[in-house]
Design a protein around this motif. Structure first.
Motif, PDB file in Angstrom:
ATOM      1  N   LYS A  86       4.918  -3.805  -0.232  1.00 29.25           N
ATOM      2  CA  LYS A  86       5.255  -4.981  -1.034  1.00 29.25           C
ATOM      3  C   LYS A  86       4.941  -6.254  -0.263  1.00 29.25           C
ATOM      4  CE  LYS A  86       9.009  -2.526  -3.321  1.00 29.25           C
ATOM      5  NZ  LYS A  86      10.417  -2.550  -3.720  1.00 29.25           N
ATOM      6  N   ALA A  87       4.565  -7.297  -0.987  1.00 28.28           N
ATOM      7  CA  ALA A  87       4.292  -8.603  -0.386  1.00 28.28           C
ATOM      8  C   ALA A  87       5.234  -9.633  -0.996  1.00 28.28           C
ATOM      9  CB  ALA A  87       2.851  -9.012  -0.637  1.00 28.28           C
ATOM     10  N   THR A  88       5.737 -10.540  -0.150  1.00 22.18           N
ATOM     11  CA  THR A  88       6.608 -11.622  -0.578  1.00 22.18           C
ATOM     12  C   THR A  88       6.074 -12.926  -0.010  1.00 22.18           C
ATOM     13  OG1 THR A  88       8.501 -10.110  -0.453  1.00 22.18           O
ATOM     14  CG2 THR A  88       8.993 -12.466  -0.551  1.00 22.18           C
ATOM     15  N   ILE A  89       6.024 -13.985  -0.834  1.00 20.98           N
ATOM     16  CA  ILE A  89       5.625 -15.298  -0.338  1.00 20.98           C
ATOM     17  C   ILE A  89       6.834 -15.914   0.362  1.00 20.98           C
ATOM     18  CG2 ILE A  89       4.792 -17.594  -0.938  1.00 20.98           C
ATOM     19  CD1 ILE A  89       3.505 -16.359  -3.423  1.00 20.98           C
ATOM     20  N   LEU A  90       6.706 -16.213   1.672  1.00 22.45           N
ATOM     21  CA  LEU A  90       7.823 -16.760   2.439  1.00 22.45           C
ATOM     22  C   LEU A  90       7.882 -18.279   2.393  1.00 22.45           C
ATOM     23  CD1 LEU A  90       7.672 -14.522   5.631  1.00 22.45           C
ATOM     24  CD2 LEU A  90       9.185 -14.294   3.663  1.00 22.45           C
ATOM     25  N   THR A  91       6.732 -18.931   2.438  1.00 19.58           N
ATOM     26  CA  THR A  91       6.677 -20.389   2.396  1.00 19.58           C
ATOM     27  C   THR A  91       5.751 -20.814   1.278  1.00 19.58           C
ATOM     28  OG1 THR A  91       4.840 -20.448   3.962  1.00 19.58           O
ATOM     29  CG2 THR A  91       7.058 -20.618   4.879  1.00 19.58           C
ATOM     30  N   GLY A  92       6.032 -21.944   0.695  1.00 21.09           N
ATOM     31  CA  GLY A  92       5.220 -22.406  -0.418  1.00 21.09           C
ATOM     32  C   GLY A  92       5.645 -21.738  -1.710  1.00 21.09           C
ATOM     33  N   SER A  93       4.833 -21.933  -2.729  1.00 24.83           N
ATOM     34  CA  SER A  93       5.120 -21.324  -4.022  1.00 24.83           C
ATOM     35  C   SER A  93       3.880 -20.535  -4.436  1.00 24.83           C
ATOM     36  CB  SER A  93       5.465 -22.410  -5.029  1.00 24.83           C
ATOM     37  OG  SER A  93       4.403 -23.341  -5.106  1.00 24.83           O
ATOM     38  N   VAL A  94       3.628 -20.426  -5.706  1.00 27.80           N
ATOM     39  CA  VAL A  94       2.474 -19.673  -6.190  1.00 27.80           C
ATOM     40  C   VAL A  94       1.208 -20.241  -5.557  1.00 27.80           C
ATOM     41  CG1 VAL A  94       1.144 -19.021  -8.215  1.00 27.80           C
ATOM     42  CG2 VAL A  94       3.635 -19.106  -8.333  1.00 27.80           C
ATOM     43  N   THR A  95       0.426 -19.379  -4.919  1.00 28.90           N
ATOM     44  CA  THR A  95      -0.734 -19.838  -4.158  1.00 28.90           C
ATOM     45  C   THR A  95      -2.064 -19.440  -4.789  1.00 28.90           C
ATOM     46  OG1 THR A  95      -0.871 -17.847  -2.811  1.00 28.90           O
ATOM     47  CG2 THR A  95       0.589 -19.614  -2.026  1.00 28.90           C
ATOM     48  N   GLY A  96      -2.048 -18.555  -5.752  1.00 28.66           N
ATOM     49  CA  GLY A  96      -3.284 -18.064  -6.351  1.00 28.66           C
ATOM     50  C   GLY A  96      -4.026 -17.082  -5.469  1.00 28.66           C
ATOM     51  N   ALA A  97      -3.384 -16.598  -4.408  1.00 28.88           N
ATOM     52  CA  ALA A  97      -4.041 -15.680  -3.474  1.00 28.88           C
ATOM     53  C   ALA A  97      -4.166 -14.285  -4.072  1.00 28.88           C
ATOM     54  CB  ALA A  97      -3.248 -15.605  -2.180  1.00 28.88           C
ATOM     55  N   ASN A  98      -5.222 -13.612  -3.679  1.00 26.94           N
ATOM     56  CA  ASN A  98      -5.374 -12.185  -3.955  1.00 26.94           C
ATOM     57  C   ASN A  98      -4.815 -11.442  -2.749  1.00 26.94           C
ATOM     58  OD1 ASN A  98      -6.871 -12.359  -6.450  1.00 26.94           O
ATOM     59  ND2 ASN A  98      -8.546 -13.132  -5.205  1.00 26.94           N
ATOM     60  N   ILE A  99      -3.851 -10.575  -2.984  1.00 29.09           N
ATOM     61  CA  ILE A  99      -3.221  -9.824  -1.906  1.00 29.09           C
ATOM     62  C   ILE A  99      -3.534  -8.361  -2.135  1.00 29.09           C
ATOM     63  CG2 ILE A  99      -1.052  -9.247  -0.763  1.00 29.09           C
ATOM     64  CD1 ILE A  99       0.078 -11.869  -1.987  1.00 29.09           C
ATOM     65  N   SER A 100      -4.023  -7.695  -1.102  1.00 31.67           N
ATOM     66  CA  SER A 100      -4.307  -6.265  -1.234  1.00 31.67           C
ATOM     67  C   SER A 100      -3.641  -5.508  -0.101  1.00 31.67           C
ATOM     68  CB  SER A 100      -5.813  -6.011  -1.235  1.00 31.67           C
ATOM     69  OG  SER A 100      -6.377  -6.400  -0.008  1.00 31.67           O
ATOM     70  N   ALA A 101      -3.336  -4.254  -0.360  1.00 30.50           N
ATOM     71  CA  ALA A 101      -2.715  -3.397   0.643  1.00 30.50           C
ATOM     72  C   ALA A 101      -3.081  -1.953   0.344  1.00 30.50           C
ATOM     73  CB  ALA A 101      -1.195  -3.573   0.638  1.00 30.50           C
ATOM     74  N   GLY A 102      -3.031  -1.143   1.361  1.00 29.38           N
ATOM     75  CA  GLY A 102      -3.322   0.276   1.175  1.00 29.38           C
ATOM     76  C   GLY A 102      -2.955   1.061   2.420  1.00 29.38           C
ATOM     77  N   PHE A 103      -3.131   2.363   2.346  1.00 23.72           N
ATOM     78  CA  PHE A 103      -2.805   3.236   3.464  1.00 23.72           C
ATOM     79  C   PHE A 103      -3.653   4.493   3.359  1.00 23.72           C
ATOM     80  CE2 PHE A 103       0.358   3.445   0.096  1.00 23.72           C
ATOM     81  CZ  PHE A 103       0.272   4.768  -0.324  1.00 23.72           C
ATOM     82  N   ASP A 104      -3.834   5.143   4.502  1.00 22.21           N
ATOM     83  CA  ASP A 104      -4.524   6.429   4.552  1.00 22.21           C
ATOM     84  C   ASP A 104      -3.479   7.507   4.763  1.00 22.21           C
ATOM     85  OD1 ASP A 104      -6.970   5.200   4.276  1.00 22.21           O
ATOM     86  OD2 ASP A 104      -7.445   5.266   6.413  1.00 22.21           O
ATOM     87  N   LEU A 105      -3.574   8.543   3.948  1.00 21.47           N
ATOM     88  CA  LEU A 105      -2.597   9.617   3.987  1.00 21.47           C
ATOM     89  C   LEU A 105      -3.345  10.945   3.959  1.00 21.47           C
ATOM     90  CD1 LEU A 105       0.549   9.884   3.828  1.00 21.47           C
ATOM     91  CD2 LEU A 105       0.266  10.197   1.382  1.00 21.47           C
ATOM     92  N   ILE A 106      -3.056  11.809   4.914  1.00 24.08           N
ATOM     93  CA  ILE A 106      -3.640  13.147   4.949  1.00 24.08           C
ATOM     94  C   ILE A 106      -2.609  14.083   4.364  1.00 24.08           C
ATOM     95  CG2 ILE A 106      -4.494  14.993   6.455  1.00 24.08           C
ATOM     96  CD1 ILE A 106      -5.148  12.633   8.467  1.00 24.08           C
ATOM     97  N   LEU A 107      -2.980  14.877   3.361  1.00 30.57           N
ATOM     98  CA  LEU A 107      -2.066  15.835   2.737  1.00 30.57           C
ATOM     99  C   LEU A 107      -2.373  17.243   3.234  1.00 30.57           C
ATOM    100  CD1 LEU A 107      -2.050  14.539  -0.940  1.00 30.57           C
ATOM    101  CD2 LEU A 107      -0.317  14.152   0.819  1.00 30.57           C
ATOM    102  N   VAL A 108      -1.323  17.955   3.636  1.00 32.70           N
ATOM    103  CA  VAL A 108      -1.453  19.316   4.146  1.00 32.70           C
ATOM    104  C   VAL A 108      -0.535  20.210   3.311  1.00 32.70           C
ATOM    105  CG1 VAL A 108      -1.123  20.800   6.170  1.00 32.70           C
ATOM    106  CG2 VAL A 108      -1.950  18.455   6.454  1.00 32.70           C
ATOM    107  N   ASP A 109      -1.034  21.371   2.903  1.00 34.49           N
ATOM    108  CA  ASP A 109      -0.204  22.332   2.168  1.00 34.49           C
ATOM    109  C   ASP A 109       0.953  22.792   3.036  1.00 34.49           C
ATOM    110  OD1 ASP A 109      -1.875  22.260  -0.069  1.00 34.49           O
ATOM    111  OD2 ASP A 109      -3.100  23.917   0.642  1.00 34.49           O
ATOM    112  N   ASP A 110       2.161  22.886   2.407  1.00 35.61           N
ATOM    113  CA  ASP A 110       3.339  23.392   3.137  1.00 35.61           C
ATOM    114  C   ASP A 110       3.234  24.891   3.315  1.00 35.61           C
ATOM    115  OD1 ASP A 110       4.407  20.876   3.361  1.00 35.61           O
ATOM    116  OD2 ASP A 110       5.703  21.076   1.608  1.00 35.61           O
TER     117      ASP A 110
END
Length: 110
Positions: A86-110
């Motif tokens: 999650k992203a939260t704007i700490l200073t300022g107000s609506v900025t019109g910024a594009n915010i992206s985030a992601g992660f790499d996850l390896i899945l293994v069978d149990d």
């Protein structure tokens, strides 16, 4: 936007019968119309529990625009664990910024 045909949210649930290993996550911002600081939080919710803050960082569009966290040892996530960035704007107000985030996850069978 409707045309994307997906939510474009950094959310995921480790499937039942699998163990996930997260080796990195990242966030970036671009296109802000004014200077602001953004807090980026990685939340993990083990099955049957509540979301817990796992990592926190911040980005500033006047300086840093990209950030990546590499785990020395991948973080183990059991089946049915929920992941959210999650992203939260700490200073300022609506900025019109594009915010992206992601992660790499390896899945293994149990």
């Amino acid at each position: 936007n409707n045309g994307n045909n997906q939510t474009l949210m950094a959310l995921y649930t480790v499937p039942n019968g699998k163990t996930g290993y997260m080796d990195q996550f990242e966030a970036s911002i671009a296109g802000a119309k004014k200077t602001a600081e953004y807090q980026i939080d990685l939340y993990i919710r083990p099955f049957g529990q509540v979301f817990q803050l796992d990592h926190r960082t911040s980005l500033q569009d006047g300086g840093t625009s990209q950030w990546q966290h590499l785990f020395e040892m991948p973080e183990k996530l059991e089946a049915k664990t929920d992941i959210a960035i999650k992203a939260t704007i700490l200073t300022g107000s609506v900025t019109g910024a594009n915010i992206s985030a992601g992660f790499d996850l390896i899945l293994v069978d149990d």
